[in-house]
Design an enzyme around this catalytic site. Structure first.
Site, PDB file in Angstrom:
ATOM      1  N   HIS A 149       0.873  -1.305  -0.035  1.00 32.39           N
ATOM      2  CA  HIS A 149      -0.214   0.022  -0.063  1.00 32.39           C
ATOM      3  C   HIS A 149       0.738   1.397   0.051  1.00 32.39           C
ATOM      4  O   HIS A 149       0.712   2.221  -0.742  1.00 32.39           O
ATOM      5  CB  HIS A 149      -1.083   0.004   1.484  1.00 32.39           C
ATOM      6  CG  HIS A 149      -2.103  -0.766   1.092  1.00 32.39           C
ATOM      7  ND1 HIS A 149      -2.126  -1.957   0.896  1.00 32.39           N
ATOM      8  CD2 HIS A 149      -3.455  -0.181   1.040  1.00 32.39           C
ATOM      9  CE1 HIS A 149      -3.466  -2.448   0.781  1.00 32.39           C
ATOM     10  NE2 HIS A 149      -4.319  -1.274   0.848  1.00 32.39           N
ATOM     11  N   HIS A 213       0.845  -3.947   8.990  1.00 32.07           N
ATOM     12  CA  HIS A 213       2.448  -3.877   8.714  1.00 32.07           C
ATOM     13  C   HIS A 213       3.142  -3.188  10.048  1.00 32.07           C
ATOM     14  O   HIS A 213       2.409  -2.686  10.920  1.00 32.07           O
ATOM     15  CB  HIS A 213       2.657  -2.849   7.623  1.00 32.07           C
ATOM     16  CG  HIS A 213       2.176  -3.422   6.425  1.00 32.07           C
ATOM     17  ND1 HIS A 213       2.939  -4.340   5.655  1.00 32.07           N
ATOM     18  CD2 HIS A 213       1.162  -2.883   5.502  1.00 32.07           C
ATOM     19  CE1 HIS A 213       2.350  -4.514   4.627  1.00 32.07           C
ATOM     20  NE2 HIS A 213       1.292  -3.633   4.322  1.00 32.07           N
TER      21      HIS A 213
END
Length: 280
Positions: A149, A213
């Site tokens: 992303h 993440h």
């Protein structure tokens, strides 16, 4: 543009478009590489966070990072009546995005870092001594580094920031600005160029909030995106150089700008030669 010029134009950029296509094709192949299955501990607090929906899906992030810059390029090119500007802008955008996607997918497979929500995805079974979660979800849980992303968002938005800086001289404070007008605000110009990066930062922060993440993954993804977005410089003059804003091709692709500089240089040399002849 005549048919001959159009043919020359197509041939001159054939290799560039072939490289861009290769980036995207290879990045898709890399997305299916075998993922390194890193060992883990059930007591590891770094991977024991809950699994929850993403605030920004991969599809939404992908299209925003691609279509928003492309739409702005299209509108600006229509206003300038310059197909060449749109072509070079789109080429640089797709090259940067494709390159970032390739590097990201290769690293995800080779590193195999576990996501912060890996154990929730895994659903470890003590009797079977294995993960019993959905196979695709568990596999994706092994692709934390780097953040896809973040790399996608920064590749698209950093490119847009570079382009806006090239159009407004927002990063080159030595360039004179019109006096006593809205356009004379250097702070406004700078702010406009940084707005796309605000979106990219927001995307990166949501990846931390969603436990998708670790912070290192996000920072690495952002770095990959920014570095790949710098392919902008292959097709456009540097937004940090005064020379980029010194001719009437200000804000135009590198090929037009450099051609204008060569013409100006030839004209200056001819004037100098004429002056020397008159002095003699």
């Amino acid at each position: 543009m005549s048919s001959i010029n159009l043919k020359q134009f197509a041939l001159s950029y054939l290799t560039d478009w072939s490289v861009v296509a290769a980036f995207w094709i290879l990045s898709e192949l890399a997305n299916h590489l075998p993922v390194f299955e890193r060992d883990f501990s059930l007591s590891d607090t770094l991977i024991s966070h809950p699994h929850k929906p993403s605030q920004i899906t991969g599809t939404v992030n992908h299209f925003i990072a691609l279509l928003v810059p492309a739409a702005i390029l299209l509108v600006a090119s229509l206003l300038q009546r310059s197909f060449f500007a749109f072509h070079n802008g789109l080429l640089a955008l797709l090259a940067g995005r494709g390159m970032a996607r390739l590097f990201t997918n290769v690293l995800k497979a080779r590193v195999g870092r576990l996501r912060p929500d890996f154990l929730a995805r895994c659903k470890w079974n003590e009797i079977a001594q294995k993960c019993t979660g959905k196979a695709a979800t568990v596999l994706d849980g092994r692709k934390s580094f780097p953040s896809g992303h973040s790399s996608a968002a920064f590749a698209g938005m950093a490119f847009l920031s570079f382009w806006l800086a090239g159009q407004t001289a927002g990063w080159c404070f030595q360039v004179p600005v019109p006096a006593a007008s809205i356009r004379s605000s250097r702070l406004a110009r700078l702010s406009v160029t940084l707005m796309p990066l605000c979106w990219a930062v927001y995307v990166a922060v949501t990846r931390l909030e969603d436990y998708r993440h670790h912070k290192e993954d996000v920072l690495a993804g952002a770095a990959i995106g920014i570095v790949c977005a710098a392919v902008y410089l292959a097709f456009w003059p540097s937004p940090l150089s005064v020379r980029s804003f010194a001719s009437h091709t200000y804000g135009q692709p590198r090929q037009l700008h450099e051609g204008d500089e060569r013409r100006r240089g030839t004209f200056d040399m001819e004037l100098t030669r004429l002056e020397d002849d008159m002095d003699a």
